[in-house]
Motif scaffolding. Structure first.
Motif, short mmCIF file in Angstrom:
data_model
loop_
_atom_site.label_atom_id
_atom_site.label_comp_id
_atom_site.label_asym_id
_atom_site.label_seq_id
_atom_site.Cartn_x
_atom_site.Cartn_y
_atom_site.Cartn_z
N ASP A 176 1.38 16.33 51.07
CA ASP A 176 1.36 15.54 52.30
C ASP A 176 1.85 14.11 52.04
O ASP A 176 2.64 13.56 52.83
CB ASP A 176 -0.06 15.51 52.88
N GLN A 177 1.40 13.51 50.95
CA GLN A 177 1.83 12.15 50.65
C GLN A 177 3.31 12.09 50.27
O GLN A 177 4.03 11.15 50.62
CB GLN A 177 0.98 11.58 49.51
N VAL A 180 5.44 12.18 53.43
CA VAL A 180 5.45 10.87 54.09
C VAL A 180 6.36 9.91 53.34
O VAL A 180 7.15 9.16 53.94
CB VAL A 180 4.02 10.31 54.20
N ALA A 181 6.27 9.91 52.00
CA ALA A 181 7.09 9.01 51.19
C ALA A 181 8.57 9.29 51.35
O ALA A 181 9.41 8.38 51.23
CB ALA A 181 6.69 9.13 49.71
N VAL A 185 6.77 14.07 57.75
CA VAL A 185 5.46 14.05 58.39
C VAL A 185 4.49 14.86 57.54
O VAL A 185 4.81 15.98 57.10
CB VAL A 185 5.53 14.64 59.82
N ALA A 186 3.30 14.29 57.32
CA ALA A 186 2.27 15.04 56.60
C ALA A 186 1.96 16.34 57.33
O ALA A 186 2.04 16.41 58.56
CB ALA A 186 1.01 14.19 56.46
N ASP A 188 3.67 18.93 57.43
CA ASP A 188 4.88 19.69 57.77
C ASP A 188 5.11 20.80 56.74
O ASP A 188 5.10 20.54 55.54
CB ASP A 188 6.09 18.75 57.80
N TYR A 194 10.83 19.82 53.78
CA TYR A 194 9.78 20.49 53.02
C TYR A 194 10.35 21.61 52.17
O TYR A 194 10.07 21.71 50.97
CB TYR A 194 8.71 21.05 53.97
#
Length: 324
Positions: A176-177, A180-181, A185-186, A188, A194
């Motif tokens: 998740d992080q 975002v980085a 989107v977390a 996803d 992804y």
């Protein structure tokens, strides 16, 4: 009918259901108003309620009228008359374990489901002695989201005492992080970002953790979809070759399930990572090959309509000494 035949009031049934829920980790409140709604037919019970009712009344979902019977499944409903003061005898533990493991069948001709079940039963039998003469085994339990693979993996882990490495538990916070980085989107799990930039490392972490265990001679169960991996003959062959070089046995298990049951399981758990699946269900399900099977030697667990998980619940109940 079942409740009254064993002499339970609505309040009694609620108490028994709550005991079952605590034993199995079910998420139910089981108050008498809800039970009455289920019995009248004004409220349809969710997955955990149905599983709890099956354990309470010692019947499968087909026998309780929650679903149609699978081919060859017993759906007859005989009387359960017994005085409330008489404690019903639990089935033999070994027999009930074998019954639950009977959900595993050969997916290809070059695997032996009886040998795998014997291995699991032997591990279960040796748990208290710690004695083992076999080398380690790695069990890959895969399937689509909501198929019941995690429940089956947990059952095998509980029987054998083999550690379970769940992909989501192992990697979710980092994934998740990382999303975002990278500008995503977390939670996803459907975008190209992804699939191309994150997923390969997610599975690499899972497999590296597994090798750490196997190198120490510790049998390990891996719980993940494995959809891409199981679809690639090269990946499967490399994995088999590496395990063979380390004298590690491999059991690849695919848990199959019907789309309606998968949707119900996904909706029930309410995980953030499933948001897109629920919002675009038709698009999501149309992208799945429901006839998919792993490349190479593998086993199949038929969890259509939750049948295999129901057998797992029954076995857990018997092994825990659970009764009315």
């Amino acid at each position: 009918m079942h409740r009254e035949e064993i002499g339970l009031t609505l309040e009694d049934a609620g108490e028994k259901l709550r005991e079952i829920a605590e034993r199995h980790g079910f998420n139910i409140a089981a108050n008498f108003q809800t039970i009455w709604g289920h019995e009248k037919g004004s409220v349809y019970p969710g997955p955990h309620y149905r599983r709890a009712y099956c354990r309470l009344y010692r019947r499968n979902e087909a026998q309780l009228g929650f679903r149609k019977a699978l081919p060859g499944e017993d759906a007859s409903v005989e009387s359960v008359l017994a005085p409330a003061s008489v404690k019903r005898k639990l089935p033999d533990q070994l027999d009930i374990v074998r019954r639950a493991l009977s959900s595993i069948r050969e997916g290809t001709d070059d695997v032996d489901s009886e040998a795998l079940c014997t291995r699991v039963i032997d591990a279960w039998s040796r748990r208290t002695t710690g004695s083992s003469t076999d080398g380690p085994v790695v069990v890959l339990v895969g399937g689509f989201a909501g198929s019941g693979k995690s429940e089956f993996a947990k059952f095998l882990g509980g029987l054998t005492n083999w550690p379970i490495l769940d992909k989501d538990s192992l990697t979710r916070p980092l994934v998740d992080q990382l999303l975002v980085a990278l500008g995503g989107v977390a939670h996803d799990r459907s975008s190209e970002l992804y699939r191309e930039e994150v997923r390969p490392f997610e599975y690499r972490c899972l497999m590296e953790a597994a090798w750490d265990n196997l190198d120490c001679g510790i049998s390990t169960i891996l719980d993940a979809p494995f959809i891409s991996e199981f679809s690639q003959p090269d990946w499967m062959q490399r994995f088999q070759n590496r395990c063979r070089s380390k004298r590690v046995s491999v059991a690849t298990i695919w848990v199959e399930c019907d789309p309606e049951s998968m949707r119900e399981y996904i909706e029930f758990r309410g995980a953030a990572r499933d948001t897109w699946k629920m919002e675009a269900w038709d698009e999501y399900i149309s992208g799945l090959d429901l006839n998919m099977r792993p490349q190479g030697p593998h086993f199949v667990v038929d969890n259509r309509l939750g049948a295999a998980v129901a057998l797992v619940d029954e076995a857990r109940d018997v092994l825990s000494g659970g009764g009315l």
